[in-house]
Enzyme design. Structure first.
Site, PDB file in Angstrom:
ATOM      1  N   ASP A  80       0.825  -1.210   0.000  1.00  0.00           N
ATOM      2  CA  ASP A  80       0.000   0.000   0.000  1.00  0.00           C
ATOM      3  C   ASP A  80       0.854   1.254   0.000  1.00  0.00           C
ATOM      4  OD1 ASP A  80       0.734  -0.711   2.737  1.00  0.00           O
ATOM      5  OD2 ASP A  80      -0.580   0.936   3.371  1.00  0.00           O
ATOM      6  N   GLU A 147       0.206  -0.979   5.682  1.00  0.00           N
ATOM      7  CA  GLU A 147       1.295  -0.561   6.559  1.00  0.00           C
ATOM      8  C   GLU A 147       1.148   0.898   6.945  1.00  0.00           C
ATOM      9  OE1 GLU A 147       5.311   1.168   7.477  1.00  0.00           O
ATOM     10  OE2 GLU A 147       3.896   1.658   5.868  1.00  0.00           O
TER      11      GLU A 147
END
Length: 481
Positions: A80, A147
């Site tokens: 991400d 994350e």
């Protein structure tokens, strides 16, 4: 948009995969498409893989000839990215690809974040997994989701099937630096209930804009103003001169990005706009003088409306009071490592939705007791305003390992390849290594990566030459493992 904007650049294989990644929307909480892309990659290359319910992906590749019986090595990064963009950028980052380009020195995306953090880690891993001629031990690749919003993927992923206890984390952005420890943290949300009613009077908008922003971990100590806190002070000064009733408030978009702007609409019953802008000008000058913010803007504008569905003056006062009361920024510095932030927090999001104000913080500390104390302080602060507290994504600190064969090897390889000794550091930013080390007892881990700048902003850049050097560095480390 160019069809192949990175064509001709080296290292060819990693940058080719990075280009493919940038064509797929992959912001936090929007990872299904990129996760499925990784699965399709594994299937097309005949690799064993696991895709879990959170969209984390694990990929496995046997060692190359001569390395078959070596101990497995874990490569790790996250899929991400932080999605920030310029106000005039029309790209829908939930659905569209990035407008990727380069200037011969750096790769960047027009108008948006690039996602080099951490797309380049994924690209490195895919290039290795796809290769037939690069020597390496058995590889176990962990590519996590979310994350950037609290390391949720690392927290959820099951690693019980992994055999490796040597991990190369590819989520750093300063070449020549080996990270061996990081802070723990949590995301805290304060919720303040408010009520609305029709209020009549002249409407104005208040704006704080033009701030630098940046990563709330690695850049929290760089004397950058927080737009939400500046807005709290702006509102407080205006409220002392006349009654205010807030109709809307929005500042920041990510808890781990220092907010660059905050906007408030309100019904104001008092002084003329010129008087409010005199307050704005004074505050703007203070912000520019106190912080490294030469482009800071603080201003008021008329709104073509007369009244609105607004908070009462009492609830407006509670909102202003909470904004001003909450702590923000560096709280303590480390006494063991000069220059290292030990404990901090960032008021990343302030948003008034319906009858609730929500303030969201990224809290970090390398001392667990200090982290818990700061979270408790936030809880107590919001409770004094009759609000509530919640938290998510708490993660442990990654503690320094005195005996690290991996660290010693990486220092030696760096000296041999580049003629310089890398800097070995602990950082204030959160890395997934703490969570992974907690799940893999005895883990020997080092984080490194190519040079980037201005991550989590639309000015983010990935250095091309550094990407090549760190690719060769990675290959040499694997060759020696």
């Amino acid at each position: 948009m160019e069809k192949h904007p990175l064509a001709g650049l080296e290292p060819k294989a990693p940058l080719s995969y990075f280009e493919e990644i940038c064509a797929i929307p992959h912001g936090s909480r929007n990872t299904k498409q990129i996760s499925d892309y990784l699965v399709a990659f594994a299937e097309s290359h005949g690799l064993r893989y696991i895709q879990d319910d959170s969209n984390n992906v694990l990929l496995f590749k046997p060692g190359t000839p001569g390395y078959e019986t070596h101990a497995p090595v874990i490569l790790q990064g996250h899929m991400d990215m932080v999605c920030e963009k310029d106000p005039d950028c029309a790209i829908d980052m939930e659905k569209e690809s990035l407008d990727l380009t380069h200037d011969g020195i750096d790769i960047f995306a027009r108008g948006t974040t690039l996602g080099g953090d951490d797309g380049i880690a994924v690209a490195y891993a895919l290039a290795l997994l796809a290769s037939n001629d690069l020597p390496h031990p058995p590889l176990e690749v962990i590519i996590t989701v979310d994350e950037e919003i609290g390391m949720l993927g690392a927290d959820a992923v099951d690693l019980s099937m992994l055999q490796g206890r040597t991990l190369l984390n590819l989520d750093s952005e300063d070449e020549g630096i080996l990270t061996v420890s990081c802070a723990g943290g949590a995301t805290a949300t304060l919720t303040l209930p408010v009520s609305r009613k029709p209020v009549y009077g002249p409407c104005i908008s208040l704006t704080v804009d033009g701030l630098t922003g940046g990563h709330s971990g690695v850049e929290i100590h760089k004397n950058r103003a927080n737009a939400n806190k500046v807005m709290g002070e702006f509102l407080s000064r205006v409220q002392k001169e006349m009654p205010l009733c807030i109709t809307s408030l929005q500042g920041g978009a990510k808890d781990n990005a220092i907010p660059r702007s905050c906007k408030v609409s309100c019904v104001a019953m008092g002084m003329e706009l010129g008087g409010i802008n005199a307050i704005a000008e004074a505050l703007q000058n203070e912000v520019r003088a106190q912080y490294d913010e030469p482009e800071a803007i603080v201003r008021a504008d008329n709104v073509d409306a007369l009244g609105g569905n607004a908070l009462s003056t009492q609830d407006t006062g509670r909102v202003i009071g909470l904004l001003c009361a909450v702590p923000n920024g560096v709280q303590t510095m480390s006494s063991d490592m000069p220059g290292l932030v030990q404990t901090s927090l960032n008021l990343g999001i302030a948003k008034l939705e319906g009858e609730q104000l929500r303030l969201t913080f990224s809290v970090r500390s390398s001392v667990n007791a200090e982290k818990q104390g700061l979270l408790q302080r936030l809880r107590e602060t919001v409770e004094t305003f009759d609000g509530s507290y919640s938290q998510m994504g708490e993660y442990p600190a990654w503690e320094y390992r005195k005996d690290s064969p991996l660290r010693e090897l990486m220092v030696q390889v760096h000296e041999a390849m580049f003629g310089t000794t890398p800097e070995v550091v602990a950082i204030h930013a959160g890395l997934e290594c703490g969570i992974l080390a907690d799940k893999l007892p005895g883990l020997d881990c080092v984080s490194f990566g190519p040079q980037m700048q201005d991550i989590h902003t639309s000015r983010e850049k990935l250095n091309i030459a550094s990407t090549g050097r760190m690719w060769e560095y990675l290959l040499e480390i694997l060759k020696r493992l």
